[in-house]
Motif scaffolding. Sequence first.
Motif, PDB file in Angstrom:
ATOM      1  N   PHE A 170      21.943 128.088  27.038  1.00 31.02           N
ATOM      2  CA  PHE A 170      21.981 127.787  28.473  1.00 31.02           C
ATOM      3  C   PHE A 170      22.799 128.846  29.226  1.00 31.02           C
ATOM      4  CE2 PHE A 170      21.054 123.501  26.714  1.00 31.02           C
ATOM      5  CZ  PHE A 170      19.840 123.294  27.353  1.00 31.02           C
ATOM      6  N   ASP A 171      22.869 128.703  30.542  1.00 32.84           N
ATOM      7  CA  ASP A 171      23.459 129.726  31.390  1.00 32.84           C
ATOM      8  C   ASP A 171      24.928 129.973  31.074  1.00 32.84           C
ATOM      9  OD1 ASP A 171      21.101 130.160  32.724  1.00 32.84           O
ATOM     10  OD2 ASP A 171      21.648 129.020  34.520  1.00 32.84           O
ATOM     11  N   LEU A 172      25.662 128.932  30.707  1.00 34.00           N
ATOM     12  CA  LEU A 172      27.100 129.090  30.508  1.00 34.00           C
ATOM     13  C   LEU A 172      27.415 130.119  29.434  1.00 34.00           C
ATOM     14  CD1 LEU A 172      29.761 127.710  31.643  1.00 34.00           C
ATOM     15  CD2 LEU A 172      29.864 126.606  29.395  1.00 34.00           C
ATOM     16  N   LEU A 173      26.640 130.113  28.354  1.00 39.31           N
ATOM     17  CA  LEU A 173      26.888 131.035  27.244  1.00 39.31           C
ATOM     18  C   LEU A 173      25.671 131.927  27.016  1.00 39.31           C
ATOM     19  CD1 LEU A 173      28.791 128.771  24.688  1.00 39.31           C
ATOM     20  CD2 LEU A 173      29.706 130.179  26.540  1.00 39.31           C
ATOM     21  N   ALA A 174      25.275 132.625  28.072  1.00 43.34           N
ATOM     22  CA  ALA A 174      24.071 133.453  28.023  1.00 43.34           C
ATOM     23  C   ALA A 174      24.369 134.905  27.687  1.00 43.34           C
ATOM     24  CB  ALA A 174      23.322 133.378  29.358  1.00 43.34           C
ATOM     25  N   GLU A 175      25.636 135.243  27.435  1.00 48.72           N
ATOM     26  CA  GLU A 175      25.966 136.608  27.047  1.00 48.72           C
ATOM     27  C   GLU A 175      27.242 136.591  26.207  1.00 48.72           C
ATOM     28  OE1 GLU A 175      28.187 138.823  30.518  1.00 48.72           O
ATOM     29  OE2 GLU A 175      26.324 137.937  31.289  1.00 48.72           O
ATOM     30  N   PRO A 176      27.449 137.634  25.398  1.00 45.14           N
ATOM     31  CA  PRO A 176      28.573 137.618  24.450  1.00 45.14           C
ATOM     32  C   PRO A 176      29.936 137.421  25.095  1.00 45.14           C
ATOM     33  CG  PRO A 176      27.029 139.354  23.861  1.00 45.14           C
ATOM     34  CD  PRO A 176      26.566 138.807  25.174  1.00 45.14           C
ATOM     35  N   GLY A 194      25.109 130.319  15.953  1.00 44.60           N
ATOM     36  CA  GLY A 194      24.350 131.368  16.629  1.00 44.60           C
ATOM     37  C   GLY A 194      22.858 131.098  16.539  1.00 44.60           C
ATOM     38  N   ASP A 195      22.156 131.274  17.640  1.00 46.84           N
ATOM     39  CA  ASP A 195      20.714 131.011  17.681  1.00 46.84           C
ATOM     40  C   ASP A 195      19.982 132.293  18.034  1.00 46.84           C
ATOM     41  OD1 ASP A 195      18.053 130.272  18.806  1.00 46.84           O
ATOM     42  OD2 ASP A 195      18.767 128.216  18.500  1.00 46.84           O
ATOM     43  N   PHE A 196      19.019 132.696  17.179  1.00 39.18           N
ATOM     44  CA  PHE A 196      18.237 133.901  17.432  1.00 39.18           C
ATOM     45  C   PHE A 196      17.366 133.786  18.679  1.00 39.18           C
ATOM     46  CE2 PHE A 196      17.876 135.025  12.605  1.00 39.18           C
ATOM     47  CZ  PHE A 196      19.199 135.441  12.604  1.00 39.18           C
ATOM     48  N   GLY A 197      16.891 132.593  18.976  1.00 37.76           N
ATOM     49  CA  GLY A 197      15.862 132.436  19.992  1.00 37.76           C
ATOM     50  C   GLY A 197      16.352 132.173  21.390  1.00 37.76           C
ATOM     51  N   ASN A 198      17.661 132.024  21.576  1.00 32.44           N
ATOM     52  CA  ASN A 198      18.174 131.671  22.899  1.00 32.44           C
ATOM     53  C   ASN A 198      18.409 132.871  23.799  1.00 32.44           C
ATOM     54  OD1 ASN A 198      18.154 129.008  22.157  1.00 32.44           O
ATOM     55  ND2 ASN A 198      20.349 128.868  21.777  1.00 32.44           N
ATOM     56  N   TRP A 199      18.468 134.063  23.214  1.00 37.03           N
ATOM     57  CA  TRP A 199      18.701 135.278  23.987  1.00 37.03           C
ATOM     58  C   TRP A 199      17.521 136.220  23.852  1.00 37.03           C
ATOM     59  CZ3 TRP A 199      24.469 136.722  22.520  1.00 37.03           C
ATOM     60  CH2 TRP A 199      25.328 135.776  23.100  1.00 37.03           C
ATOM     61  N   GLY A 200      17.318 137.053  24.851  1.00 37.18           N
ATOM     62  CA  GLY A 200      16.232 138.028  24.817  1.00 37.18           C
ATOM     63  C   GLY A 200      16.637 139.290  25.555  1.00 37.18           C
ATOM     64  N   GLY A 201      15.636 140.075  25.932  1.00 37.22           N
ATOM     65  CA  GLY A 201      15.894 141.285  26.695  1.00 37.22           C
ATOM     66  C   GLY A 201      16.227 142.479  25.817  1.00 37.22           C
ATOM     67  N   PRO A 202      16.431 143.623  26.446  1.00 38.03           N
ATOM     68  CA  PRO A 202      16.612 144.874  25.690  1.00 38.03           C
ATOM     69  C   PRO A 202      17.905 144.935  24.883  1.00 38.03           C
ATOM     70  CG  PRO A 202      16.944 145.235  28.042  1.00 38.03           C
ATOM     71  CD  PRO A 202      16.388 143.865  27.905  1.00 38.03           C
ATOM     72  N   THR A 203      18.885 144.112  25.230  1.00 38.37           N
ATOM     73  CA  THR A 203      20.166 144.128  24.489  1.00 38.37           C
ATOM     74  C   THR A 203      20.263 142.985  23.481  1.00 38.37           C
ATOM     75  OG1 THR A 203      21.323 142.779  26.149  1.00 38.37           O
ATOM     76  CG2 THR A 203      21.318 145.187  26.468  1.00 38.37           C
ATOM     77  N   LYS A 204      19.157 142.306  23.203  1.00 42.95           N
ATOM     78  CA  LYS A 204      19.196 141.104  22.364  1.00 42.95           C
ATOM     79  C   LYS A 204      19.903 141.332  21.030  1.00 42.95           C
ATOM     80  CE  LYS A 204      16.129 137.929  19.841  1.00 42.95           C
ATOM     81  NZ  LYS A 204      14.750 137.439  19.681  1.00 42.95           N
ATOM     82  N   TYR A 205      19.523 142.337  20.293  1.00 45.20           N
ATOM     83  CA  TYR A 205      20.070 142.524  18.941  1.00 45.20           C
ATOM     84  C   TYR A 205      21.540 142.939  18.987  1.00 45.20           C
ATOM     85  CZ  TYR A 205      15.041 142.551  18.362  1.00 45.20           C
ATOM     86  OH  TYR A 205      13.706 142.238  18.447  1.00 45.20           O
ATOM     87  N   ASP A 207      23.557 142.050  21.351  1.00 43.58           N
ATOM     88  CA  ASP A 207      24.265 140.834  21.775  1.00 43.58           C
ATOM     89  C   ASP A 207      24.462 139.876  20.600  1.00 43.58           C
ATOM     90  OD1 ASP A 207      24.350 141.840  24.326  1.00 43.58           O
ATOM     91  OD2 ASP A 207      22.720 140.585  25.102  1.00 43.58           O
ATOM     92  N   LEU A 208      23.421 139.708  19.777  1.00 39.46           N
ATOM     93  CA  LEU A 208      23.568 138.855  18.594  1.00 39.46           C
ATOM     94  C   LEU A 208      24.611 139.430  17.644  1.00 39.46           C
ATOM     95  CD1 LEU A 208      19.826 137.959  17.855  1.00 39.46           C
ATOM     96  CD2 LEU A 208      21.568 136.452  18.839  1.00 39.46           C
ATOM     97  N   ARG A 209      24.559 140.737  17.457  1.00 41.09           N
ATOM     98  CA  ARG A 209      25.528 141.395  16.569  1.00 41.09           C
ATOM     99  C   ARG A 209      26.954 141.172  17.074  1.00 41.09           C
ATOM    100  NH1 ARG A 209      23.161 145.727  16.885  1.00 41.09           N
ATOM    101  NH2 ARG A 209      21.759 145.526  15.103  1.00 41.09           N
ATOM    102  N   ALA A 210      27.113 141.086  18.381  1.00 41.51           N
ATOM    103  CA  ALA A 210      28.444 140.945  18.973  1.00 41.51           C
ATOM    104  C   ALA A 210      29.068 139.580  18.708  1.00 41.51           C
ATOM    105  CB  ALA A 210      28.366 141.189  20.481  1.00 41.51           C
ATOM    106  N   ILE A 211      28.253 138.558  18.444  1.00 36.33           N
ATOM    107  CA  ILE A 211      28.823 137.212  18.256  1.00 36.33           C
ATOM    108  C   ILE A 211      28.718 136.696  16.833  1.00 36.33           C
ATOM    109  CG2 ILE A 211      28.374 136.589  20.666  1.00 36.33           C
ATOM    110  CD1 ILE A 211      26.072 134.749  19.546  1.00 36.33           C
ATOM    111  N   PHE A 212      27.842 137.278  16.003  1.00 38.58           N
ATOM    112  CA  PHE A 212      27.581 136.652  14.707  1.00 38.58           C
ATOM    113  C   PHE A 212      28.717 136.817  13.704  1.00 38.58           C
ATOM    114  CE2 PHE A 212      23.412 135.180  15.693  1.00 38.58           C
ATOM    115  CZ  PHE A 212      23.180 134.197  14.730  1.00 38.58           C
ATOM    116  N   GLY A 213      29.678 137.673  13.999  1.00 43.45           N
ATOM    117  CA  GLY A 213      30.858 137.710  13.158  1.00 43.45           C
ATOM    118  C   GLY A 213      31.681 136.443  13.263  1.00 43.45           C
TER     119      GLY A 213
END
Length: 277
Positions: A170-176, A194-205, A207-213
């Motif tokens: 959702f909007d509250l946690l839409a970026e790292p 962490g959910d793979f499908g909740n984020w998109g766009g050119p920085t998706k991967y 952004d996921l890398r930034a939080i999955f630790g």
Amino acid sequence: MAFNSADRIAVSTWSLHRMLGTTYPHNLDSREIGPVEETYGEVDESLLDIPSAIANHGINRLELVSFHLPSKDPIYLGELRSALSNAEVTLQTLLIDAGDISDPATSARDTEWIWSWIEIANQLGAERARVIAGKQKPTRDALDLSVKALTTLAERNAGSKVRLTTENWFDLLAEPAHVHYLLDKLDGRIGLNGDFGNWGGPTKYDDLRAIFGRAETCHAKADFVDGKMDEADYGQCLQAAEEAGYKGPYTLVFQADSPDEWAGVETEKEFIEELLK
């Protein structure tokens, strides 16, 4: 170390929603289970059948979406707990799928409603209960209100074996940056799914890398187009998680418009096992 499917593969009841057929929509003004709705057609399996069904497919970790639970009656909860135990399936997470604790108009009510479900997670012997951090735009006030509510829930749950988590949703946690702000303020009291499908766009991967630790669990959700999995995207999501140091289970989430849910689940499972072996 070789990839261990027994520890690192789970499945969500959302992946089997057509098989379950029915849902029990939430009423945030009540702690009662709502009236049954035949959301996805005829029932092929009851929730009590799901633990043995997933075990037969080589999966022994389950995530339960709250709107799939037909009853809070202690006798039923005992039956579900026994079904899990008999199938040697771990209830990894109860996914509490409603509420907005970041909205001043609903935060107090929804905190209490969510607490009633955390109590159910405890009764079921779940490892975790996932709470939605909020749905408002990520203003400082909304983030801090979420922190306050999540702190209250964590304090009330102190001493429990159930670990509380939230999700990049959702909007509250839409970026790292907002995920990190929230988790830093909570100082370890709440974990991250962490959910793979909740984020998109050119920085998706990135952004996921930034939080999955910081992630403890993962919704490994793949995109399917015309019945075929987008392997390039799924692979990059998995690589981003692994490169960030993620060591937890991958929960298979299949939501494509296909009646053959098990085929989709198996496709995701086999892809992960092959990539990470």
